[in-house]
Enzyme design. Sequence first.
Site, PDB file in Angstrom:
ATOM      1  CD  GLU A 201       7.593  12.091   0.812  1.00  0.00           C
ATOM      2  OE1 GLU A 201       6.444  11.823   1.186  1.00  0.00           O
ATOM      3  OE2 GLU A 201       8.590  11.929   1.517  1.00  0.00           O
TER       4      GLU A 201
ATOM      5  CG  HIS B  83      -1.870  -1.188   1.216  1.00  0.00           C
ATOM      6  ND1 HIS B  83      -2.983  -1.258   0.414  1.00  0.00           N
ATOM      7  CD2 HIS B  83      -1.809  -2.359   1.898  1.00  0.00           C
ATOM      8  CE1 HIS B  83      -3.588  -2.419   0.617  1.00  0.00           C
ATOM      9  NE2 HIS B  83      -2.906  -3.105   1.507  1.00  0.00           N
TER      10      HIS B  83
END
Length: 397
Positions: free
Chosen positions: A376, A149
């Site tokens: 990010e 994930h």
Amino acid sequence: MSAATGTPRTPDPLDLLDLDALLSPEERAVRDTVRRFCEEHTDPHIAEWFEAGELPDARGLAKRLGELGLLGMHLEGYGCAGMSAVDYGIACLELEACDSGVRSLVSVQGSLAMFAIWRFGSEEQKTTWLPRMAAGDAIGCFGLTEPDHGSDPGSMRTRARRDGTDWVLDGRKMWITNAPIADVAVVWAQTDEGIRGFVVPTDLPGFSAPEIKHKMSLRASLTGEIVLDGVRLPADAVLPDVHGLKGPLSCLSEARYGIIWGSLGAARSAFAAAVSYSREREQFGKPIGGFQLTQAKLADMAVELGKGHLLALHLGRMKDAGTLRPDQVSFGKLNNVREALEICRTSRTILGANGISLEYPVIRHMNNLESVLTYEGTVEMHTLVLGQTLTGLAAYR
């Protein structure tokens, strides 16, 4: 123009737009201080560290960065420097002009681990950790991404359950910068109350952080897993002031802001190498910089570097004014990292075979930016953030 004479300045190939004139004396002082630090402490060694895939004496480096006030430099109080967002961005640019791994150490420490505690922590958590982290005496990491994930953190499997007044954490996190040497981890986990954040000392039983090896990018950065096997925490280990994905996503927005600036540092370093090389390398009886195709490459790179710098500075001024939105951060991250990577790739073509040698910084920056492009927030996710802003429709849900 020269302020004293009114005569035009000699053009700087790295700043054709004279953007230096848009910075305050304090901002230029930050730039010069960080640049000198890198020239003294990291630039002479970074190619060797990258080739070896290590960051020797990372704690010593963190301590020196702390002494300079660069750790959590944009946060107020608790030993933090309390400087502006633009100051922080400029520091990120200069650090990444050395190497993305050095900038990542600072970003993860200040904009992820420290910011999470500063923004959402209890007073006890703040006073316990932030002064030590600002000084570089304690290293932090940020546990959000999992093996299965990444872009969908809401589906994380790491679980925190109550056992009496305690919390017990089980799960795994992956690709965690600073984890192998961290003293404290901010870990996000599913609970019966939704996603919560926890301040986890790394010396607790059941916590381990094995280092990830065999990377071809961010090699001068310590990356690890976080393994949580029945880690028991007291009730006050939870971050009290946040529930749900708002917490980790706001921290990511802080880190993404630094990347908007940092990626320009990698691009500037590669571009500077290409300009210098084009003047010195001769083919067909003259420097390759004298050929039209080479000049076209250099001109395109200079334009994108200047535009990216203007964008970063504009977003930084907005952040200091308190008006910067997350979708605007996505705008900056998407553009600047994508263009920085293209600048590195184009610089590589100008250097030819020398472009793949660590005698020059180009291939190192290019490889590093392959990671910066997707961490990010991937290109796809930032694209869809902008798409949602433009249409009002969420395409990724």
